[in-house]
Design a protein around this motif. Structure first.
Motif, PDB file in Angstrom:
ATOM      1  N   GLN A  91       0.825  -1.218   0.000  1.00  0.00           N
ATOM      2  CA  GLN A  91       0.000   0.000   0.000  1.00  0.00           C
ATOM      3  C   GLN A  91       0.857   1.265   0.000  1.00  0.00           C
ATOM      4  OE1 GLN A  91      -2.625  -0.318   3.355  1.00  0.00           O
ATOM      5  NE2 GLN A  91      -3.755  -2.033   2.485  1.00  0.00           N
ATOM      6  N   ALA A  92       1.922   1.277   0.814  1.00  0.00           N
ATOM      7  CA  ALA A  92       2.791   2.452   0.875  1.00  0.00           C
ATOM      8  C   ALA A  92       3.473   2.692  -0.472  1.00  0.00           C
ATOM      9  CB  ALA A  92       3.831   2.280   1.980  1.00  0.00           C
ATOM     10  N   THR A  93       3.913   1.635  -1.121  1.00  0.00           N
ATOM     11  CA  THR A  93       4.590   1.788  -2.418  1.00  0.00           C
ATOM     12  C   THR A  93       3.616   2.283  -3.475  1.00  0.00           C
ATOM     13  OG1 THR A  93       6.141   0.032  -1.833  1.00  0.00           O
ATOM     14  CG2 THR A  93       5.964   0.596  -4.164  1.00  0.00           C
ATOM     15  N   ARG A  94       2.406   1.731  -3.480  1.00  0.00           N
ATOM     16  CA  ARG A  94       1.401   2.202  -4.452  1.00  0.00           C
ATOM     17  C   ARG A  94       1.071   3.679  -4.235  1.00  0.00           C
ATOM     18  NH1 ARG A  94      -1.235  -2.056  -7.172  1.00  0.00           N
ATOM     19  NH2 ARG A  94      -0.718  -4.092  -6.307  1.00  0.00           N
ATOM     20  N   ALA A  95       0.901   4.077  -2.979  1.00  0.00           N
ATOM     21  CA  ALA A  95       0.605   5.475  -2.677  1.00  0.00           C
ATOM     22  C   ALA A  95       1.784   6.371  -3.068  1.00  0.00           C
ATOM     23  CB  ALA A  95       0.283   5.639  -1.193  1.00  0.00           C
ATOM     24  N   TYR A  96       2.983   5.944  -2.786  1.00  0.00           N
ATOM     25  CA  TYR A  96       4.190   6.704  -3.139  1.00  0.00           C
ATOM     26  C   TYR A  96       4.266   6.910  -4.651  1.00  0.00           C
ATOM     27  CZ  TYR A  96       9.180   7.663  -3.803  1.00  0.00           C
ATOM     28  OH  TYR A  96      10.381   8.202  -4.167  1.00  0.00           O
ATOM     29  N   MET A  97       3.996   5.844  -5.401  1.00  0.00           N
ATOM     30  CA  MET A  97       4.059   5.939  -6.861  1.00  0.00           C
ATOM     31  C   MET A  97       2.975   6.862  -7.417  1.00  0.00           C
ATOM     32  SD  MET A  97       6.706   4.403  -7.640  1.00  0.00           S
ATOM     33  CE  MET A  97       6.520   4.669  -9.381  1.00  0.00           C
ATOM     34  N   ALA A  98       1.856   6.961  -6.703  1.00  0.00           N
ATOM     35  CA  ALA A  98       0.770   7.850  -7.132  1.00  0.00           C
ATOM     36  C   ALA A  98       1.007   9.282  -6.658  1.00  0.00           C
ATOM     37  CB  ALA A  98      -0.566   7.330  -6.600  1.00  0.00           C
ATOM     38  N   GLY A  99       2.117   9.509  -5.961  1.00  0.00           N
ATOM     39  CA  GLY A  99       2.426  10.850  -5.467  1.00  0.00           C
ATOM     40  C   GLY A  99       1.709  11.198  -4.178  1.00  0.00           C
ATOM     41  N   ALA A 100       1.071  10.239  -3.545  1.00  0.00           N
ATOM     42  CA  ALA A 100       0.330  10.471  -2.301  1.00  0.00           C
ATOM     43  C   ALA A 100       1.225  10.122  -1.112  1.00  0.00           C
ATOM     44  CB  ALA A 100      -0.951   9.653  -2.291  1.00  0.00           C
ATOM     45  N   VAL A 101       2.188  10.997  -0.829  1.00  0.00           N
ATOM     46  CA  VAL A 101       3.177  10.728   0.210  1.00  0.00           C
ATOM     47  C   VAL A 101       2.525  10.616   1.587  1.00  0.00           C
ATOM     48  CG1 VAL A 101       5.258  11.605   1.343  1.00  0.00           C
ATOM     49  CG2 VAL A 101       5.020  11.791  -1.137  1.00  0.00           C
ATOM     50  N   GLU A 102       1.536  11.457   1.853  1.00  0.00           N
ATOM     51  CA  GLU A 102       0.832  11.393   3.143  1.00  0.00           C
ATOM     52  C   GLU A 102       0.148  10.031   3.311  1.00  0.00           C
ATOM     53  OE1 GLU A 102      -0.577  12.863   6.820  1.00  0.00           O
ATOM     54  OE2 GLU A 102       0.703  13.947   5.418  1.00  0.00           O
ATOM     55  N   GLN A 103      -0.483   9.558   2.253  1.00  0.00           N
ATOM     56  CA  GLN A 103      -1.142   8.249   2.280  1.00  0.00           C
ATOM     57  C   GLN A 103      -0.102   7.139   2.447  1.00  0.00           C
ATOM     58  OE1 GLN A 103      -3.573   7.632  -1.174  1.00  0.00           O
ATOM     59  NE2 GLN A 103      -4.581   5.823  -0.335  1.00  0.00           N
ATOM     60  N   ALA A 104       1.052   7.292   1.830  1.00  0.00           N
ATOM     61  CA  ALA A 104       2.132   6.310   1.979  1.00  0.00           C
ATOM     62  C   ALA A 104       2.616   6.264   3.421  1.00  0.00           C
ATOM     63  CB  ALA A 104       3.283   6.647   1.037  1.00  0.00           C
ATOM     64  N   LEU A 105       2.769   7.444   4.036  1.00  0.00           N
ATOM     65  CA  LEU A 105       3.178   7.500   5.443  1.00  0.00           C
ATOM     66  C   LEU A 105       2.144   6.828   6.345  1.00  0.00           C
ATOM     67  CD1 LEU A 105       4.596  11.141   5.617  1.00  0.00           C
ATOM     68  CD2 LEU A 105       5.883   9.029   6.006  1.00  0.00           C
ATOM     69  N   ASN A 106       0.868   7.073   6.067  1.00  0.00           N
ATOM     70  CA  ASN A 106      -0.201   6.445   6.858  1.00  0.00           C
ATOM     71  C   ASN A 106      -0.182   4.925   6.706  1.00  0.00           C
ATOM     72  OD1 ASN A 106      -1.133   8.879   7.860  1.00  0.00           O
ATOM     73  ND2 ASN A 106      -2.667   9.131   6.253  1.00  0.00           N
ATOM     74  N   ALA A 107       0.025   4.431   5.487  1.00  0.00           N
ATOM     75  CA  ALA A 107       0.086   2.980   5.259  1.00  0.00           C
ATOM     76  C   ALA A 107       1.262   2.376   6.020  1.00  0.00           C
ATOM     77  CB  ALA A 107       0.209   2.685   3.762  1.00  0.00           C
ATOM     78  N   GLN A 108       2.383   3.076   5.992  1.00  0.00           N
ATOM     79  CA  GLN A 108       3.568   2.606   6.710  1.00  0.00           C
ATOM     80  C   GLN A 108       3.298   2.582   8.220  1.00  0.00           C
ATOM     81  OE1 GLN A 108       6.945   5.220   6.430  1.00  0.00           O
ATOM     82  NE2 GLN A 108       8.399   3.573   6.854  1.00  0.00           N
ATOM     83  N   ARG A 109       2.678   3.616   8.731  1.00  0.00           N
ATOM     84  CA  ARG A 109       2.370   3.718  10.165  1.00  0.00           C
ATOM     85  C   ARG A 109       1.407   2.611  10.604  1.00  0.00           C
ATOM     86  NH1 ARG A 109       0.383   8.618  10.008  1.00  0.00           N
ATOM     87  NH2 ARG A 109       2.429   9.533   9.881  1.00  0.00           N
ATOM     88  N   GLU A 110       0.380   2.358   9.800  1.00  0.00           N
ATOM     89  CA  GLU A 110      -0.594   1.315  10.127  1.00  0.00           C
ATOM     90  C   GLU A 110       0.051  -0.071  10.109  1.00  0.00           C
ATOM     91  OE1 GLU A 110      -3.891   1.331  11.172  1.00  0.00           O
ATOM     92  OE2 GLU A 110      -3.397   3.440  11.487  1.00  0.00           O
ATOM     93  N   ALA A 111       0.935  -0.300   9.158  1.00  0.00           N
ATOM     94  CA  ALA A 111       1.590  -1.610   9.046  1.00  0.00           C
ATOM     95  C   ALA A 111       2.499  -1.876  10.237  1.00  0.00           C
ATOM     96  CB  ALA A 111       2.387  -1.694   7.753  1.00  0.00           C
ATOM     97  N   ALA A 112       3.008  -0.823  10.851  1.00  0.00           N
ATOM     98  CA  ALA A 112       3.937  -0.988  11.976  1.00  0.00           C
ATOM     99  C   ALA A 112       3.226  -1.268  13.301  1.00  0.00           C
ATOM    100  CB  ALA A 112       4.800   0.261  12.119  1.00  0.00           C
ATOM    101  N   LYS A 113       1.904  -1.102  13.332  1.00  0.00           N
ATOM    102  CA  LYS A 113       1.161  -1.342  14.575  1.00  0.00           C
ATOM    103  C   LYS A 113       1.137  -2.827  14.916  1.00  0.00           C
ATOM    104  CE  LYS A 113      -1.925   2.636  14.383  1.00  0.00           C
ATOM    105  NZ  LYS A 113      -3.320   3.058  14.245  1.00  0.00           N
ATOM    106  N   GLU A 114       1.140  -3.114  16.215  1.00  0.00           N
ATOM    107  CA  GLU A 114       1.084  -4.505  16.694  1.00  0.00           C
ATOM    108  C   GLU A 114      -0.241  -5.153  16.311  1.00  0.00           C
ATOM    109  OE1 GLU A 114       3.148  -6.554  18.627  1.00  0.00           O
ATOM    110  OE2 GLU A 114       4.698  -5.073  18.196  1.00  0.00           O
TER     111      GLU A 114
END
Length: 132
Positions: A91-114
């Motif tokens: 999800q983060a890579t897809r968002a990054y490629m679409a130029g949605a850096v904020e969405q990429a950061l959110n995907a990364q943050r969600e994936a890191a949750k326990e």
């Protein structure tokens, strides 16, 4: 600037390889569960020599049941952690490629949750779980 330098082709190659390994681990885990049940059943039972004549799991079967009970939460946690990590990277890579850096950061943050592991039939009040 995020400091990211993502090469999508490389990310998707790693995700594909990891997905194949995760599928293999999942299949092995399922097979192990069936094999442990089969082994416990084949290991025999203990029967009381004095009435009433009932049978209970034998020593080997009991040990296998304790093994499964002890390790099942950790095995489910590993599967959930791997799934969250793979999906988050995708999800983060897809968002990054679409130029949605904020969405990429959110995907990364969600994936890191326990991940939360809730096994059926487990006493949540006194099972000694670490909140996973």
């Amino acid at each position: 600037m995020t400091g990211w330098d993502i090469h999508p082709t490389g990310v998707y190659k790693v995700l594909s390889d990891c997905g194949a390994a995760a599928k293999s681990m999942s299949e092995s885990g399922s097979a192990m569960q069936g094999n442990l049940e089969e082994a416990a059943s084949a290991a025999g039972t203990l029967t009381s020599q004095y009435g009433p004549y009932t049978s209970t799991a034998g020593l080997v079967g009991s040990a296998l049941a304790q093994f499964v009970q002890h390790w099942s939460r950790d095995l489910v946690y590993i599967a959930m952690r791997a799934s969250k990590s793979l999906n988050g990277a995708d999800q983060a890579t897809r968002a990054y490629m679409a130029g949605a850096v904020e969405q990429a950061l959110n995907a990364q943050r969600e994936a890191a949750k326990e991940p939360k592991v809730d096994l059926p039939g487990v006493n949540k009040a006194g099972d000694g779980a670490k909140g996973r």
